[in-house]
Design a protein around this motif. Structure first.
Motif, PDB file in Angstrom:
ATOM      1  N   GLY A   1      81.068 -54.132 -24.357  1.00  0.00           N
ATOM      2  CA  GLY A   1      81.197 -53.775 -25.702  1.00  0.00           C
ATOM      3  C   GLY A   1      81.108 -52.237 -25.919  1.00  0.00           C
ATOM      4  O   GLY A   1      81.277 -51.550 -26.914  1.00  0.00           O
ATOM      5  N   TYR A   2      81.446 -51.416 -24.754  1.00  0.00           N
ATOM      6  CA  TYR A   2      81.426 -49.961 -24.842  1.00  0.00           C
ATOM      7  C   TYR A   2      82.609 -49.627 -25.460  1.00  0.00           C
ATOM      8  O   TYR A   2      83.827 -50.068 -24.905  1.00  0.00           O
ATOM      9  CB  TYR A   2      81.047 -49.196 -23.528  1.00  0.00           C
ATOM     10  N   THR A   3      82.979 -48.678 -26.157  1.00  0.00           N
ATOM     11  CA  THR A   3      84.132 -48.172 -27.111  1.00  0.00           C
ATOM     12  C   THR A   3      84.414 -46.576 -26.513  1.00  0.00           C
ATOM     13  O   THR A   3      85.437 -45.872 -26.614  1.00  0.00           O
ATOM     14  CB  THR A   3      84.167 -48.414 -28.300  1.00  0.00           C
ATOM     15  N   ARG A   4      83.212 -46.014 -26.283  1.00  0.00           N
ATOM     16  CA  ARG A   4      83.248 -44.826 -25.905  1.00  0.00           C
ATOM     17  C   ARG A   4      82.090 -44.113 -24.780  1.00  0.00           C
ATOM     18  O   ARG A   4      81.268 -44.938 -24.705  1.00  0.00           O
ATOM     19  CB  ARG A   4      82.741 -43.809 -27.275  1.00  0.00           C
ATOM     20  N   VAL A   5      82.521 -43.218 -24.181  1.00  0.00           N
ATOM     21  CA  VAL A   5      81.691 -42.843 -22.863  1.00  0.00           C
ATOM     22  C   VAL A   5      81.562 -41.418 -22.918  1.00  0.00           C
ATOM     23  O   VAL A   5      82.322 -40.534 -23.559  1.00  0.00           O
ATOM     24  CB  VAL A   5      82.138 -43.335 -21.419  1.00  0.00           C
ATOM     25  N   ALA A   6      80.540 -40.905 -22.088  1.00  0.00           N
ATOM     26  CA  ALA A   6      80.547 -39.457 -22.215  1.00  0.00           C
ATOM     27  C   ALA A   6      80.982 -38.974 -20.811  1.00  0.00           C
ATOM     28  O   ALA A   6      80.856 -39.665 -19.535  1.00  0.00           O
ATOM     29  CB  ALA A   6      79.172 -38.753 -22.010  1.00  0.00           C
ATOM     30  N   ILE A   7      81.869 -38.180 -20.676  1.00  0.00           N
ATOM     31  CA  ILE A   7      82.776 -37.882 -19.430  1.00  0.00           C
ATOM     32  C   ILE A   7      82.742 -36.264 -19.137  1.00  0.00           C
ATOM     33  O   ILE A   7      82.501 -35.533 -20.045  1.00  0.00           O
ATOM     34  CB  ILE A   7      83.998 -38.178 -19.542  1.00  0.00           C
ATOM     35  N   ASN A   8      82.851 -35.943 -17.726  1.00  0.00           N
ATOM     36  CA  ASN A   8      82.983 -34.526 -17.480  1.00  0.00           C
ATOM     37  C   ASN A   8      84.639 -34.528 -17.290  1.00  0.00           C
ATOM     38  O   ASN A   8      85.112 -35.364 -16.272  1.00  0.00           O
ATOM     39  CB  ASN A   8      82.555 -34.150 -16.435  1.00  0.00           C
ATOM     40  N   ASP A   9      85.124 -33.590 -17.788  1.00  0.00           N
ATOM     41  CA  ASP A   9      86.643 -33.241 -17.429  1.00  0.00           C
ATOM     42  C   ASP A   9      87.085 -32.040 -17.440  1.00  0.00           C
ATOM     43  O   ASP A   9      85.906 -31.068 -18.100  1.00  0.00           O
ATOM     44  CB  ASP A   9      87.919 -34.258 -18.103  1.00  0.00           C
ATOM     45  N   PRO A  10      88.027 -31.298 -17.031  1.00  0.00           N
ATOM     46  CA  PRO A  10      88.309 -30.099 -17.036  1.00  0.00           C
ATOM     47  C   PRO A  10      88.527 -29.268 -18.297  1.00  0.00           C
ATOM     48  O   PRO A  10      87.938 -28.089 -18.934  1.00  0.00           O
ATOM     49  CB  PRO A  10      89.732 -29.900 -16.573  1.00  0.00           C
ATOM     50  N   ILE A  11      88.908 -30.381 -19.472  1.00  0.00           N
ATOM     51  CA  ILE A  11      88.950 -29.614 -20.920  1.00  0.00           C
ATOM     52  C   ILE A  11      87.456 -29.449 -21.400  1.00  0.00           C
ATOM     53  O   ILE A  11      87.353 -28.362 -22.078  1.00  0.00           O
ATOM     54  CB  ILE A  11      89.623 -30.853 -21.738  1.00  0.00           C
ATOM     55  N   SER A  12      86.424 -30.032 -20.988  1.00  0.00           N
ATOM     56  CA  SER A  12      85.152 -30.047 -21.551  1.00  0.00           C
ATOM     57  C   SER A  12      84.211 -29.339 -20.390  1.00  0.00           C
ATOM     58  O   SER A  12      83.284 -29.263 -20.642  1.00  0.00           O
ATOM     59  CB  SER A  12      84.870 -31.322 -21.952  1.00  0.00           C
ATOM     60  N   ASN A  13      84.902 -28.569 -19.606  1.00  0.00           N
ATOM     61  CA  ASN A  13      84.017 -27.978 -18.660  1.00  0.00           C
ATOM     62  C   ASN A  13      83.286 -26.810 -19.204  1.00  0.00           C
ATOM     63  O   ASN A  13      83.565 -26.130 -20.177  1.00  0.00           O
ATOM     64  CB  ASN A  13      85.064 -26.951 -17.837  1.00  0.00           C
ATOM     65  N   ASN A  14      81.947 -26.851 -18.942  1.00  0.00           N
ATOM     66  CA  ASN A  14      80.997 -25.943 -19.359  1.00  0.00           C
ATOM     67  C   ASN A  14      80.300 -26.087 -20.806  1.00  0.00           C
ATOM     68  O   ASN A  14      80.023 -25.322 -21.421  1.00  0.00           O
ATOM     69  CB  ASN A  14      81.095 -24.536 -19.308  1.00  0.00           C
ATOM     70  N   ILE A  15      80.744 -27.468 -21.480  1.00  0.00           N
ATOM     71  CA  ILE A  15      80.448 -27.586 -22.741  1.00  0.00           C
ATOM     72  C   ILE A  15      79.327 -28.759 -22.591  1.00  0.00           C
ATOM     73  O   ILE A  15      79.241 -29.564 -22.059  1.00  0.00           O
ATOM     74  CB  ILE A  15      81.708 -28.423 -23.678  1.00  0.00           C
ATOM     75  N   ASP A  16      78.160 -28.363 -23.268  1.00  0.00           N
ATOM     76  CA  ASP A  16      77.032 -29.184 -23.579  1.00  0.00           C
ATOM     77  C   ASP A  16      77.130 -30.224 -24.893  1.00  0.00           C
ATOM     78  O   ASP A  16      77.536 -29.610 -25.830  1.00  0.00           O
ATOM     79  CB  ASP A  16      75.797 -28.530 -23.537  1.00  0.00           C
ATOM     80  N   LEU A  17      76.930 -31.435 -24.507  1.00  0.00           N
ATOM     81  CA  LEU A  17      76.980 -32.174 -25.825  1.00  0.00           C
ATOM     82  C   LEU A  17      76.231 -31.774 -27.142  1.00  0.00           C
ATOM     83  O   LEU A  17      76.265 -31.967 -28.091  1.00  0.00           O
ATOM     84  CB  LEU A  17      76.557 -33.578 -25.598  1.00  0.00           C
TER      85      LEU A  17
END
Ligand SMILES: [Fe+2]
Length: 373
Positions: free
Chosen positions: A46-62
């Motif tokens: 049932g998951y529709t969203r996940v937390a990921i690491n990718d280059p676009i979001s590099n060094n960003i804290d949720l």
């Protein structure tokens, strides 16, 4: 790190946070690289969203308002309480009380800069996610208004359980993708009173805390339900839970519609100030919560695309953004939206297409799939 839509395009991307099943078992650890099989597995849960690491979001804290552990603790507490209730036992309130305390503890540690509220949980549990987020938002508003701790505890408990009456509602109607018929709507409206009765009869909740369940759909001008109460008749708990509930419901994806753009939610709630909602509470909410949480991908007028990197204490509407694509952009540029009023936000992008991610990653250092942690 960012929250992305779960889809095949995420193949090769690394999970930023662990994922648990409904009963709390670890399904996938943080750092796991997604492949088609794992994406299907998560979808089947049932998951529709996940937390990921990718280059676009590099060094960003949720920068979630509460820690991952606290969210899990609250989910387990709610899950156990509902489970016991359904099996005819009295729920253990100490677990709920501990979760409320953990949320209050996390919120106290937050700076004054507005905080993110994320929905990265499975669809089946959207009522749980909603309940926890309403609890967090209610406590964030009350905390900003310096409510005493004892009163915050009552609020937190009531807000966490405000929708408990929904367990008595038929699932097909709750999850119906289309518009409800009049009869279905009338039935769903009974969840407020039924939840209140459950809180009084089965949970050891004070009559005051249980007002969150009874009154969260009441409106100051008497247009709400179930009792058409007006401003002076609605408790402060009912008023605060109502504001948090509407904000959370409008900004989250629902079975029948996508999330509504935060600035439209603001416009709607501002319009209802002092007719539907308590004006002070609405203002406090919008100065406390990040409208575009860190990691959100935005498109701008002029064909620019950017990702929110951090919040700006000067405005919850204008965070800092890393522009990753657009006319003349050859490498990422960090800008303050607050200082660039001409940058007009057009849309929140559901996700960034795999092709674009690939292209941008190459341009930004060739780390398309092996993102640094
Ligand atoms: Fe409700």
């Amino acid at each position: 790190m960012r929250v992305a839509k779960l889809q095949d395009g995420l193949e090769g991307t690394e999970l930023a946070l662990p994922i648990h099943s409904d009963d709390g078992r670890l399904l996938l650890a943080a750092g796991t690289k997604l492949n088609k099989r794992l994406i299907r597995l998560l979808q089947s849960h049932g998951y529709t969203r996940v937390a990921i690491n990718d280059p676009i979001s590099n060094n960003i804290d949720l920068d979630d308002a509460i820690t991952f552990e606290t969210r899990l603790q609250a989910e387990k507490a709610l899950g156990n309480a509902v489970d016991k209730l359904v099996r005819g036992y009295s729920p253990d309130m100490y677990e709920i009380a501990d979760a409320v305390d953990a949320i209050m503890f996390d919120l106290k540690r937050k700076s004054k800069v507005s905080m993110g509220i994320y929905s990265i949980h499975s669809f089946d549990e959207s009522t749980f996610t909603h309940s926890i987020n309403v609890c967090v938002l209610s406590l964030a508003i009350a905390g900003a208004l310096d409510w005493p701790t004892s009163k915050m505890r009552e609020l937190g408990t009531g807000a966490m359980l405000h929708d408990v009456g929904k367990i008595l509602m038929p699932l097909p109607i709750l999850n119906k993708p289309g518009k409800l018929t009049n009869e279905e709507y009338e039935l769903i409206k009974t969840h407020a009173e039924k939840g209140w009765q459950l809180l009084l009869d089965c949970f050891e909740v004070s009559p005051y805390a249980s007002k969150s369940a009874l009154e969260h759909h009441e409106r100051l001008d008497g247009s709400g339900y179930p009792r058409n109460l007006t401003s002076s008749e609605i408790s402060d708990l009912g008023k605060i839970t109502a504001v948090a509930d509407v904000y959370e419901a409008m900004t989250a994806d629902r079975p029948h519609r996508k999330a509504i753009f935060p600035e439209l939610v603001y416009a709607h709630m501002s319009e209802g100030k002092d007719t539907q909602f308590d004006g002070t509470l609405v203002d406090t909410l919008f100065s406390t919560v990040a409208l575009f949480p860190n990691g959100t991908i935005l498109s701008f007028e002029g064909d620019y695309v950017g990702v929110v990197t951090k919040q700006d204490s000067r405005s919850s509407f204008r965070p800092y953004v890393r522009i990753i694509e657009g006319p003349g952009i050859v490498k990422p540029v960090e800008i303050s939206l607050y200082e660039e009023p001409d940058m007009k936000i057009k849309l929140i992008l559901d996700d960034y297409s795999p092709e674009s991610r690939e292209r941008i990653s190459k341009a930004f250092g060739g780390e398309a799939t092996d993102s640094p942690r």
